[in-house]
Write a protein that holds these residues in place. Structure first.
Motif, mmCIF file in Angstrom:
data_model
loop_
_atom_site.group_PDB
_atom_site.id
_atom_site.type_symbol
_atom_site.label_atom_id
_atom_site.label_comp_id
_atom_site.label_asym_id
_atom_site.label_seq_id
_atom_site.Cartn_x
_atom_site.Cartn_y
_atom_site.Cartn_z
ATOM 1 N N VAL A 57 -7.970 -10.057 -8.913
ATOM 2 C CA VAL A 57 -8.941 -9.258 -9.659
ATOM 3 C C VAL A 57 -9.789 -8.424 -8.704
ATOM 4 C CG1 VAL A 57 -11.050 -9.406 -11.051
ATOM 5 C CG2 VAL A 57 -9.028 -10.725 -11.704
ATOM 6 N N ALA A 58 -10.209 -9.022 -7.591
ATOM 7 C CA ALA A 58 -11.014 -8.286 -6.611
ATOM 8 C C ALA A 58 -10.210 -7.113 -6.042
ATOM 9 C CB ALA A 58 -11.464 -9.221 -5.496
ATOM 10 N N PHE A 59 -8.943 -7.357 -5.717
ATOM 11 C CA PHE A 59 -8.090 -6.279 -5.195
ATOM 12 C C PHE A 59 -7.918 -5.179 -6.238
ATOM 13 C CE2 PHE A 59 -3.997 -4.218 -4.455
ATOM 14 C CZ PHE A 59 -4.042 -3.949 -3.104
ATOM 15 N N ALA A 60 -7.674 -5.580 -7.486
ATOM 16 C CA ALA A 60 -7.476 -4.599 -8.551
ATOM 17 C C ALA A 60 -8.719 -3.737 -8.744
ATOM 18 C CB ALA A 60 -7.106 -5.309 -9.853
ATOM 19 N N LYS A 61 -9.874 -4.360 -8.733
ATOM 20 C CA LYS A 61 -11.110 -3.606 -8.926
ATOM 21 C C LYS A 61 -11.316 -2.585 -7.816
ATOM 22 C CE LYS A 61 -13.765 -6.923 -11.697
ATOM 23 N NZ LYS A 61 -14.936 -7.823 -11.721
ATOM 24 N N GLU A 62 -10.961 -2.955 -6.598
ATOM 25 C CA GLU A 62 -11.082 -2.020 -5.473
ATOM 26 C C GLU A 62 -10.219 -0.786 -5.676
ATOM 27 O OE1 GLU A 62 -10.035 -4.050 -1.920
ATOM 28 O OE2 GLU A 62 -11.683 -5.496 -2.039
#
Length: 413
Positions: A57-62
């Protein structure tokens, strides 16, 4: 029709692992769908722990992308236990939506994890706008259509409802109605609708003559032909040549099947559909499906391709039997870890055997491509080697054009 009247569809890619999630997004996917440790239909897909989900999720948000979690199993008594806590955890991690088919799980999610959007899975076999309106009134935001819906039906559905529509546009097709199959249960005691499908329809079958009065089995074959005469295995779907129809019909999300496929497959297919959607949205009136997109799709391992149910009811030509009519000719051999622009050397992680003298193709996001021969390879000890035989070994090699971390390498078989 002008661009202002068209909504850009989401390119939704499968991600069976955290590595595949990052690869899919890197290669242009607007969203990915994954599985957790429970309630999904791909028990062997390398499913995500909550820690992996949080990292994904953190990677996707970036990268301005979304992550959906498939929890689309058919629950038997007791299967639903713990699902409320599961859904609350997904919500708190930041998952963008959960994909569900079972009404019990839908109700549990709505009551115990308010704020977590729910999408109806293709397992629920939604094939008409009244069904979509029903689920809209139940609070769902999106419906994944059954794969048996025609293009004409998609247009009619969109004309009568404004709920988001997600549709499969590439990947494996199920021989049964939207996955409602129990062959695996009977043949291997693995429940297809609770995540254990052994893909019995992909097995090879012969027809036997077994008269009531004769227990002997006489195989009905002619001569010594080894190719199977009978099949329940469907070809794969590919809608790359029909992007305008899908967009103009009002499909909001283009779903690619394949959570168990490789990073080579995910990167290639996401790259192709991203390029096609971008090209159409940039100039719909002059859009042309490029031959290079079709050629690219045939560089990854897959079955033969068709348009599924979109334009006609599949015939025997959409079943797999006898010799293959078309075979992919490339294999995935490595990925780029780093590139030194002062030396022109790329650091490579090997994925399949390749050697000095092989002609290889590098490709990356945005349809960057070039071919070159492998002229030299140096292992991690600084020793020049002639071949890279060991899985996941790291080496360096000169490249004729700049590359980037995450670029892939393939060669002809």
């Amino acid at each position: 029709m002008t661009t202002k009247q068209l909504k850009r569809p989401e390119v939704l890619a499968p991600a069976g692992t955290l590595e595949k999630l990052k690869t899919a997004i890197h290669y242009g996917a607007d969203a990915v769908y994954i599985g957790g440790d429970a309630y999904g239909l791909r028990s062997r897909a390398g499913n995500f722990s909550f820690e992996d989900m949080a990292e994904g999720v953190a990677f996707a948000k970036e990268h301005n992308a979304k992550v959906y979690v498939a929890a689309n199993m058919v629950t038997h008594e007791g299967d639903e236990q713990g699902s409320g806590e599961f859904f609350r955890t997904l919500r708190d991690i930041g998952i963008n939506a959960v994909i569900v088919s079972d009404p019990a799980l839908i109700e549990i999610c709505a009551l115990e994890a308010p704020g977590l959007p729910i999408h109806l899975s293709t397992q629920a076999s939604a094939t008409n706008y009244e069904t979509l309106e029903f689920w809209k009134n139940e609070g769902l935001e999106r419906v994944v259509l059954a794969r048996e819906v025609s293009m004409e039906e998609v247009r009619a559905i969109r004309a009568h409802t404004d709920i988001e529509i997600e549709a499969f546009i590439h990947g494996a097709m199920c021989i049964s109605y939207s996955g409602r199959c129990t062959l695996s249960n009977h043949m291997s005691k693995r429940d297809a609708n609770r995540g254990g499908c052994s893909q019995s329809c992909r097995w090879k079958y012969d027809l036997f003559d077994m008269p009531m009065a004769d227990t002997r089995r006489s195989l009905l074959t002619s001569g010594e032909v080894e190719e199977e005469d009978f099949s329940m295995s469907a070809v794969d779907m590919a809608m790359i040549e029909h992007i305008p129809d899908l967009i103009e019909a009002g499909v909001d999300s283009f779903k690619i099947e394949g959570r168990m496929k490789s990073i080579h497959y995910v990167s290639t297919v996401a790259n192709v559909y991203k390029a096609a959607v971008d090209s159409y949205m940039a100039d719909p009136d002059n859009y042309v499906c490029k031959q290079e997109w079709l050629d690219e799709l045939w560089k990854v391992a897959q079955r033969e391709l068709s348009t599924g149910f979109y334009y006609q009811t599949p015939s025997e030509e959409e079943q797999l039997f006898g010799p293959r009519r078309k075979i992919p000719v490339y294999k995935f051999v490595g990925e780029v870890l780093a590139y030194d622009d002062t030396t022109g050397l790329a650091t490579i992680r090997q994925r399949n055997h390749f050697s000095v003298g092989d002609e290889v193709e590098f490709y990356g996001p945005g349809f960057r491509h070039f071919h070159q021969p492998v002229t030299e390879m140096i292992d991690d000890k600084g020793v020049s080697i002639e071949r890279a035989p060991h899985p996941m070994m790291v080496l360096t090699m000169p490249v004729i054009s700049p590359v980037e971390p995450g670029d892939m390498i393939r060669k002809k078989k």
